[in-house]
Scaffold this motif. Sequence first.
Motif, PDB file in Angstrom:
ATOM      1  N   UNK A  45       0.810  -1.217   0.000  1.00 35.14           N
ATOM      2  CA  UNK A  45       0.000   0.000   0.000  1.00 35.14           C
ATOM      3  C   UNK A  45       0.841   1.263   0.000  1.00 35.14           C
ATOM      4  N   UNK A  46       2.012   1.201   0.641  1.00 36.84           N
ATOM      5  CA  UNK A  46       2.859   2.390   0.731  1.00 36.84           C
ATOM      6  C   UNK A  46       3.969   2.439  -0.313  1.00 36.84           C
ATOM      7  N   UNK A  47       4.156   1.396  -1.081  1.00 40.49           N
ATOM      8  CA  UNK A  47       5.243   1.361  -2.052  1.00 40.49           C
ATOM      9  C   UNK A  47       5.216   2.528  -3.047  1.00 40.49           C
ATOM     10  N   UNK A  48       4.065   2.859  -3.640  1.00 41.91           N
ATOM     11  CA  UNK A  48       4.059   4.016  -4.551  1.00 41.91           C
ATOM     12  C   UNK A  48       4.387   5.331  -3.835  1.00 41.91           C
ATOM     13  N   UNK A  49       3.967   5.469  -2.592  1.00 43.35           N
ATOM     14  CA  UNK A  49       4.307   6.683  -1.841  1.00 43.35           C
ATOM     15  C   UNK A  49       5.806   6.762  -1.597  1.00 43.35           C
ATOM     16  N   UNK A  50       6.422   5.611  -1.347  1.00 46.54           N
ATOM     17  CA  UNK A  50       7.872   5.581  -1.165  1.00 46.54           C
ATOM     18  C   UNK A  50       8.594   5.928  -2.468  1.00 46.54           C
ATOM     19  N   UNK A  51       7.980   5.602  -3.600  1.00 49.21           N
ATOM     20  CA  UNK A  51       8.586   5.911  -4.891  1.00 49.21           C
ATOM     21  C   UNK A  51       8.610   7.413  -5.165  1.00 49.21           C
ATOM     22  N   UNK A  52       7.794   8.175  -4.457  1.00 52.68           N
ATOM     23  CA  UNK A  52       7.801   9.635  -4.620  1.00 52.68           C
ATOM     24  C   UNK A  52       9.044  10.283  -4.006  1.00 52.68           C
ATOM     25  N   UNK A  53       9.669   9.622  -3.044  1.00 51.75           N
ATOM     26  CA  UNK A  53      10.798  10.224  -2.321  1.00 51.75           C
ATOM     27  C   UNK A  53      11.936  10.636  -3.252  1.00 51.75           C
ATOM     28  N   UNK A  54      12.441   9.770  -4.141  1.00 46.04           N
ATOM     29  CA  UNK A  54      13.530  10.220  -5.015  1.00 46.04           C
ATOM     30  C   UNK A  54      13.115  11.383  -5.920  1.00 46.04           C
TER      31      UNK A  54
END
Length: 137
Positions: free
Chosen positions: A63-72
Amino acid sequence: MSNAAAPPQTGDDLYDDEVSPHGVMPGTVRGARLIAAVATAVGVVLIAITVALGGSLGALLAGYLPSFALVPLVLLFRHGGDLVRKAAIGVAVLACLVSSTGILTGLPPGVVGVVANGAVAAMLLRPSARTWFTRQR
Protein backbone atom coordinates in the motif's frame (compact mmCIF):
# COMPACT_ATOMS: atom_id res chain seq x y z
CA MET A 1 1.91 57.70 -2.98
CA SER A 2 3.57 55.17 -0.72
CA ASN A 3 7.02 53.71 -0.42
CA ALA A 4 5.70 50.14 -0.52
CA ALA A 5 7.11 47.88 -3.20
CA ALA A 6 4.79 47.16 -6.08
CA PRO A 7 3.47 43.60 -6.22
CA PRO A 8 5.03 41.44 -8.95
CA GLN A 9 3.18 41.46 -12.21
CA THR A 10 1.51 38.22 -13.25
CA GLY A 11 1.61 38.91 -16.97
CA ASP A 12 -1.16 37.96 -19.33
CA ASP A 13 -1.73 34.50 -17.86
CA LEU A 14 -5.17 34.65 -16.23
CA TYR A 15 -4.58 31.24 -14.68
CA ASP A 16 -1.30 32.13 -12.98
CA ASP A 17 -1.98 31.02 -9.41
CA GLU A 18 1.15 32.23 -7.69
CA VAL A 19 3.95 34.60 -8.48
CA SER A 20 7.19 33.93 -6.67
CA PRO A 21 10.53 35.69 -7.01
CA HIS A 22 13.03 34.17 -9.42
CA GLY A 23 14.80 31.21 -7.85
CA VAL A 24 12.25 30.75 -5.04
CA MET A 25 10.25 27.52 -5.13
CA PRO A 26 6.51 28.29 -5.26
CA GLY A 27 4.27 27.27 -2.40
CA THR A 28 2.48 24.66 -4.51
CA VAL A 29 5.72 22.77 -5.09
CA ARG A 30 6.85 23.15 -1.47
CA GLY A 31 3.42 21.95 -0.32
CA ALA A 32 3.53 18.91 -2.60
CA ARG A 33 7.01 18.12 -1.30
CA LEU A 34 5.88 18.43 2.32
CA ILE A 35 2.76 16.28 1.86
CA ALA A 36 4.76 13.56 0.09
CA ALA A 37 7.36 13.58 2.88
CA VAL A 38 4.75 13.37 5.63
CA ALA A 39 2.88 10.55 3.86
CA THR A 40 6.14 8.62 3.53
CA ALA A 41 7.05 9.24 7.16
CA VAL A 42 3.65 7.95 8.29
CA GLY A 43 4.20 4.84 6.17
CA VAL A 44 7.62 4.23 7.72
CA VAL A 45 6.20 4.62 11.24
CA LEU A 46 3.30 2.24 10.52
CA ILE A 47 5.67 -0.32 9.04
CA ALA A 48 7.97 -0.05 12.07
CA ILE A 49 5.01 -0.53 14.42
CA THR A 50 3.82 -3.53 12.40
CA VAL A 51 7.29 -5.11 12.56
CA ALA A 52 7.49 -4.43 16.31
CA LEU A 53 4.13 -6.08 16.89
CA GLY A 54 4.95 -9.04 14.64
CA GLY A 55 2.25 -8.28 12.08
CA SER A 56 2.16 -9.07 8.38
CA LEU A 57 4.03 -6.62 6.20
CA GLY A 58 2.88 -7.72 2.74
CA ALA A 59 -0.27 -5.68 2.21
CA LEU A 60 0.98 -2.75 4.28
CA LEU A 61 4.21 -2.48 2.32
CA ALA A 62 2.34 -2.84 -0.99
CA GLY A 63 0.00 0.00 0.00
CA TYR A 64 2.86 2.39 0.73
CA LEU A 65 5.24 1.36 -2.05
CA PRO A 66 4.06 4.02 -4.55
CA SER A 67 4.31 6.68 -1.84
CA PHE A 68 7.87 5.58 -1.16
CA ALA A 69 8.59 5.91 -4.89
CA LEU A 70 7.80 9.64 -4.62
CA VAL A 71 10.80 10.22 -2.32
CA PRO A 72 13.53 10.22 -5.01
CA LEU A 73 11.39 12.48 -7.19
CA VAL A 74 10.75 14.89 -4.31
CA LEU A 75 14.49 15.18 -3.79
CA LEU A 76 14.81 16.35 -7.41
CA PHE A 77 12.19 19.12 -7.12
CA ARG A 78 14.77 21.89 -6.64
CA HIS A 79 16.82 21.16 -9.76
CA GLY A 80 14.73 18.76 -11.83
CA GLY A 81 13.01 19.58 -15.07
CA ASP A 82 9.46 19.09 -16.26
CA LEU A 83 9.99 15.34 -16.62
CA VAL A 84 10.43 15.13 -12.83
CA ARG A 85 7.11 16.94 -12.37
CA LYS A 86 5.33 14.64 -14.81
CA ALA A 87 6.83 11.53 -13.23
CA ALA A 88 5.82 12.74 -9.75
CA ILE A 89 2.26 13.36 -10.97
CA GLY A 90 2.12 9.85 -12.46
CA VAL A 91 3.46 8.22 -9.30
CA ALA A 92 1.09 10.27 -7.12
CA VAL A 93 -1.90 9.20 -9.21
CA LEU A 94 -0.74 5.57 -9.04
CA ALA A 95 -0.33 5.92 -5.26
CA CYS A 96 -3.82 7.39 -5.08
CA LEU A 97 -5.26 4.38 -6.92
CA VAL A 98 -3.32 1.91 -4.77
CA SER A 99 -4.44 3.75 -1.64
CA SER A 100 -8.05 3.49 -2.74
CA THR A 101 -7.82 -0.30 -2.46
CA GLY A 102 -7.08 0.26 1.23
CA ILE A 103 -10.56 1.72 1.58
CA LEU A 104 -12.05 -1.61 0.51
CA THR A 105 -9.67 -3.79 2.53
CA GLY A 106 -9.41 -1.62 5.62
CA LEU A 107 -5.61 -1.44 5.34
CA PRO A 108 -3.54 1.74 5.34
CA PRO A 109 -3.10 4.15 3.66
CA GLY A 110 -6.80 4.18 2.72
CA VAL A 111 -8.58 7.53 2.60
CA VAL A 112 -5.57 9.39 4.00
CA GLY A 113 -3.41 8.09 1.15
CA VAL A 114 -6.02 9.03 -1.43
CA VAL A 115 -6.26 12.57 -0.09
CA ALA A 116 -2.50 13.04 0.38
CA ASN A 117 -1.48 11.67 -3.01
CA GLY A 118 -4.37 13.42 -4.73
CA ALA A 119 -3.22 16.70 -3.19
CA VAL A 120 0.35 16.11 -4.39
CA ALA A 121 -0.86 15.47 -7.94
CA ALA A 122 -3.20 18.48 -7.86
CA MET A 123 -0.50 20.83 -6.57
CA LEU A 124 1.94 19.71 -9.24
CA LEU A 125 -0.67 20.34 -11.94
CA ARG A 126 -0.93 24.04 -10.97
CA PRO A 127 0.52 26.62 -13.40
CA SER A 128 3.05 27.82 -10.81
CA ALA A 129 4.45 24.28 -10.51
CA ARG A 130 4.70 23.98 -14.30
CA THR A 131 6.47 27.33 -14.41
CA TRP A 132 8.92 26.23 -11.70
CA PHE A 133 9.87 23.00 -13.44
CA THR A 134 10.17 24.55 -16.92
CA ARG A 135 12.20 27.61 -15.85
CA GLN A 136 15.63 28.42 -17.26
CA ARG A 137 18.48 27.11 -15.14
